[in-house]
Design a protein around this motif. Structure first.
Motif, PDB file in Angstrom:
ATOM      1  N   GLY A  32       0.792  -1.223   0.000  1.00  0.00           N
ATOM      2  CA  GLY A  32       0.000   0.000   0.000  1.00  0.00           C
ATOM      3  C   GLY A  32       0.823   1.270   0.000  1.00  0.00           C
ATOM      4  N   ALA A  33       2.121   1.199  -0.277  1.00  0.00           N
ATOM      5  CA  ALA A  33       2.955   2.395  -0.288  1.00  0.00           C
ATOM      6  C   ALA A  33       3.822   2.416  -1.542  1.00  0.00           C
ATOM      7  N   GLY A  34       4.069   3.611  -2.051  1.00  0.00           N
ATOM      8  CA  GLY A  34       4.922   3.762  -3.218  1.00  0.00           C
ATOM      9  C   GLY A  34       4.615   5.040  -3.963  1.00  0.00           C
ATOM     10  N   GLU A  35       5.223   5.206  -5.126  1.00  0.00           N
ATOM     11  CA  GLU A  35       4.999   6.374  -5.964  1.00  0.00           C
ATOM     12  C   GLU A  35       4.638   5.929  -7.371  1.00  0.00           C
ATOM     13  N   LEU A  36       3.650   6.607  -7.954  1.00  0.00           N
ATOM     14  CA  LEU A  36       3.189   6.333  -9.306  1.00  0.00           C
ATOM     15  C   LEU A  36       3.151   7.636 -10.090  1.00  0.00           C
ATOM     16  N   MET A  37       3.339   7.544 -11.391  1.00  0.00           N
ATOM     17  CA  MET A  37       3.135   8.697 -12.268  1.00  0.00           C
ATOM     18  C   MET A  37       2.511   8.214 -13.555  1.00  0.00           C
ATOM     19  N   TRP A  38       1.767   9.097 -14.182  1.00  0.00           N
ATOM     20  CA  TRP A  38       1.205   8.808 -15.494  1.00  0.00           C
ATOM     21  C   TRP A  38       1.072  10.127 -16.237  1.00  0.00           C
ATOM     22  N   MET A  39       0.988  10.016 -17.536  1.00  0.00           N
ATOM     23  CA  MET A  39       0.912  11.195 -18.398  1.00  0.00           C
ATOM     24  C   MET A  39      -0.401  11.143 -19.168  1.00  0.00           C
ATOM     25  N   LYS A  40      -1.201  12.191 -19.022  1.00  0.00           N
ATOM     26  CA  LYS A  40      -2.447  12.282 -19.793  1.00  0.00           C
ATOM     27  C   LYS A  40      -2.121  12.509 -21.260  1.00  0.00           C
ATOM     28  N   ASP A  41      -1.041  13.231 -21.493  1.00  0.00           N
ATOM     29  CA  ASP A  41      -0.479  13.452 -22.822  1.00  0.00           C
ATOM     30  C   ASP A  41       0.990  13.781 -22.599  1.00  0.00           C
ATOM     31  N   ASP A  42       1.743  14.142 -23.630  1.00  0.00           N
ATOM     32  CA  ASP A  42       3.184  14.327 -23.406  1.00  0.00           C
ATOM     33  C   ASP A  42       3.547  15.657 -22.748  1.00  0.00           C
ATOM     34  N   ARG A  43       2.576  16.436 -22.275  1.00  0.00           N
ATOM     35  CA  ARG A  43       2.842  17.668 -21.522  1.00  0.00           C
ATOM     36  C   ARG A  43       2.184  17.660 -20.143  1.00  0.00           C
ATOM     37  N   THR A  44       1.211  16.794 -19.905  1.00  0.00           N
ATOM     38  CA  THR A  44       0.432  16.823 -18.671  1.00  0.00           C
ATOM     39  C   THR A  44       0.696  15.568 -17.852  1.00  0.00           C
ATOM     40  N   ALA A  95      10.545  13.972  -9.859  1.00  0.00           N
ATOM     41  CA  ALA A  95      11.131  14.750 -10.953  1.00  0.00           C
ATOM     42  C   ALA A  95      10.777  14.092 -12.275  1.00  0.00           C
ATOM     43  N   VAL A  96      10.662  14.919 -13.318  1.00  0.00           N
ATOM     44  CA  VAL A  96      10.412  14.440 -14.671  1.00  0.00           C
ATOM     45  C   VAL A  96      11.515  15.009 -15.552  1.00  0.00           C
ATOM     46  N   VAL A  97      12.191  14.155 -16.298  1.00  0.00           N
ATOM     47  CA  VAL A  97      13.259  14.609 -17.191  1.00  0.00           C
ATOM     48  C   VAL A  97      13.013  14.075 -18.597  1.00  0.00           C
ATOM     49  N   GLU A  98      13.564  14.766 -19.559  1.00  0.00           N
ATOM     50  CA  GLU A  98      13.429  14.387 -20.962  1.00  0.00           C
ATOM     51  C   GLU A  98      14.386  13.253 -21.290  1.00  0.00           C
ATOM     52  N   GLY A  99      13.894  12.229 -21.955  1.00  0.00           N
ATOM     53  CA  GLY A  99      14.745  11.162 -22.470  1.00  0.00           C
ATOM     54  C   GLY A  99      15.068  10.074 -21.469  1.00  0.00           C
ATOM     55  N   GLU A 100      15.892   9.146 -21.939  1.00  0.00           N
ATOM     56  CA  GLU A 100      16.324   8.007 -21.122  1.00  0.00           C
ATOM     57  C   GLU A 100      17.769   8.220 -20.698  1.00  0.00           C
ATOM     58  N   HIS A 101      17.974   8.572 -19.443  1.00  0.00           N
ATOM     59  CA  HIS A 101      19.328   8.801 -18.948  1.00  0.00           C
ATOM     60  C   HIS A 101      19.602   7.981 -17.691  1.00  0.00           C
ATOM     61  N   VAL A 117      17.134   6.539  -4.798  1.00  0.00           N
ATOM     62  CA  VAL A 117      16.570   7.158  -6.000  1.00  0.00           C
ATOM     63  C   VAL A 117      15.963   6.041  -6.838  1.00  0.00           C
ATOM     64  N   ASN A 118      14.707   6.209  -7.227  1.00  0.00           N
ATOM     65  CA  ASN A 118      13.996   5.229  -8.045  1.00  0.00           C
ATOM     66  C   ASN A 118      13.539   5.897  -9.326  1.00  0.00           C
ATOM     67  N   ASP A 119      13.537   5.164 -10.436  1.00  0.00           N
ATOM     68  CA  ASP A 119      13.099   5.783 -11.685  1.00  0.00           C
ATOM     69  C   ASP A 119      12.433   4.779 -12.602  1.00  0.00           C
ATOM     70  N   ALA A 120      11.649   5.319 -13.539  1.00  0.00           N
ATOM     71  CA  ALA A 120      10.968   4.543 -14.575  1.00  0.00           C
ATOM     72  C   ALA A 120      10.923   5.425 -15.817  1.00  0.00           C
ATOM     73  N   VAL A 121      10.694   4.816 -16.976  1.00  0.00           N
ATOM     74  CA  VAL A 121      10.608   5.561 -18.233  1.00  0.00           C
ATOM     75  C   VAL A 121       9.217   5.366 -18.827  1.00  0.00           C
ATOM     76  N   VAL A 122       8.625   6.471 -19.287  1.00  0.00           N
ATOM     77  CA  VAL A 122       7.348   6.423 -19.989  1.00  0.00           C
ATOM     78  C   VAL A 122       7.628   6.756 -21.442  1.00  0.00           C
ATOM     79  N   ALA A 123       7.170   5.904 -22.369  1.00  0.00           N
ATOM     80  CA  ALA A 123       7.353   6.144 -23.801  1.00  0.00           C
ATOM     81  C   ALA A 123       5.994   6.422 -24.432  1.00  0.00           C
ATOM     82  N   PHE A 124       5.947   7.434 -25.291  1.00  0.00           N
ATOM     83  CA  PHE A 124       4.714   7.807 -25.978  1.00  0.00           C
ATOM     84  C   PHE A 124       4.745   7.313 -27.407  1.00  0.00           C
ATOM     85  N   ALA A 125       3.565   7.201 -28.015  1.00  0.00           N
ATOM     86  CA  ALA A 125       3.459   6.762 -29.405  1.00  0.00           C
ATOM     87  C   ALA A 125       4.287   7.644 -30.330  1.00  0.00           C
ATOM     88  N   SER A 126       4.440   8.916 -29.972  1.00  0.00           N
ATOM     89  CA  SER A 126       5.225   9.850 -30.782  1.00  0.00           C
ATOM     90  C   SER A 126       6.718   9.541 -30.748  1.00  0.00           C
TER      91      SER A 126
END
Length: 163
Positions: A32-44, A95-101, A117-126
């Motif tokens: 029941g603990a952790g951090e999640l993120m999602w993008m409604k689009d590539d700016r939000t 934090a949100v950063v551009e690209g895969e680093h 420090v924990n991280d994940a990458v979100v890839a968009f259709a674009s």
């Protein structure tokens, strides 16, 4: 993990999460603990920080520009307290950063009161890819430090929000 987060989200009647396939789990912790993120689009973006059934949700737009290369957003630390009425025991940053680093890490040795420090990458259709990063500190008195990607191309002050 997502099931417990969704249960916490029901306490927020005006909030709705996308289906699981569109949610990046940045960190899993105790049940029941952790951090999640999602993008409604590539700016939000939207983020959820869940601790012991309590969910804090924040949505916003990524900055058009920021003084650091590749860094789109760094949040203020969200305080969490172990026991009501006591001082917060930790502060969670996203934090949100551009690209895969990634993977991301503290520059030099991690401060003593800093969490991993924990991280994940979100890839968009674009083809656009965003790195999503979570980390915490366990004290208000902690030396300033930077977080950097493995390739060293992106670094940013860990505890300096851009809004």
């Amino acid at each position: 993990m997502l099931a417990s987060v969704r249960k916490s989200m029901r306490l927020l009647p005006s909030y709705e999460m996308p289906s699981d396939e569109f949610v990046a789990v940045i960190r899993r912790d105790a049940p029941g603990a952790g951090e999640l993120m999602w993008m409604k689009d590539d700016r939000t973006y939207c983020s959820a920080i869940v601790r012991e059934g309590l969910a804090r949700v924040e949505c916003g737009s990524l900055s058009e520009s920021w003084p650091r290369k590749g860094v789109l957003n760094v949040t203020r630390g969200e305080p969490y307290q172990e026991n009501p009425g006591e001082q917060p025991s930790s502060f969670v940053f996203l934090a949100v950063v551009e690209g895969e680093h990634g993977p991301y890490h503290y520059k030099g040795a991690a401060p003593q009161a800093a969490g991993p420090v924990n991280d994940a990458v979100v890839a968009f259709a674009s083809g656009r890819k965003l790195g999503l990063i979570s980390y915490e500190k366990h004290s208000t008195q902690i030396p300033e430090t930077e977080i950097c990607g493995a390739d060293g191309a992106v670094c940013f002050p860990a505890y300096y929000p851009n809004r």
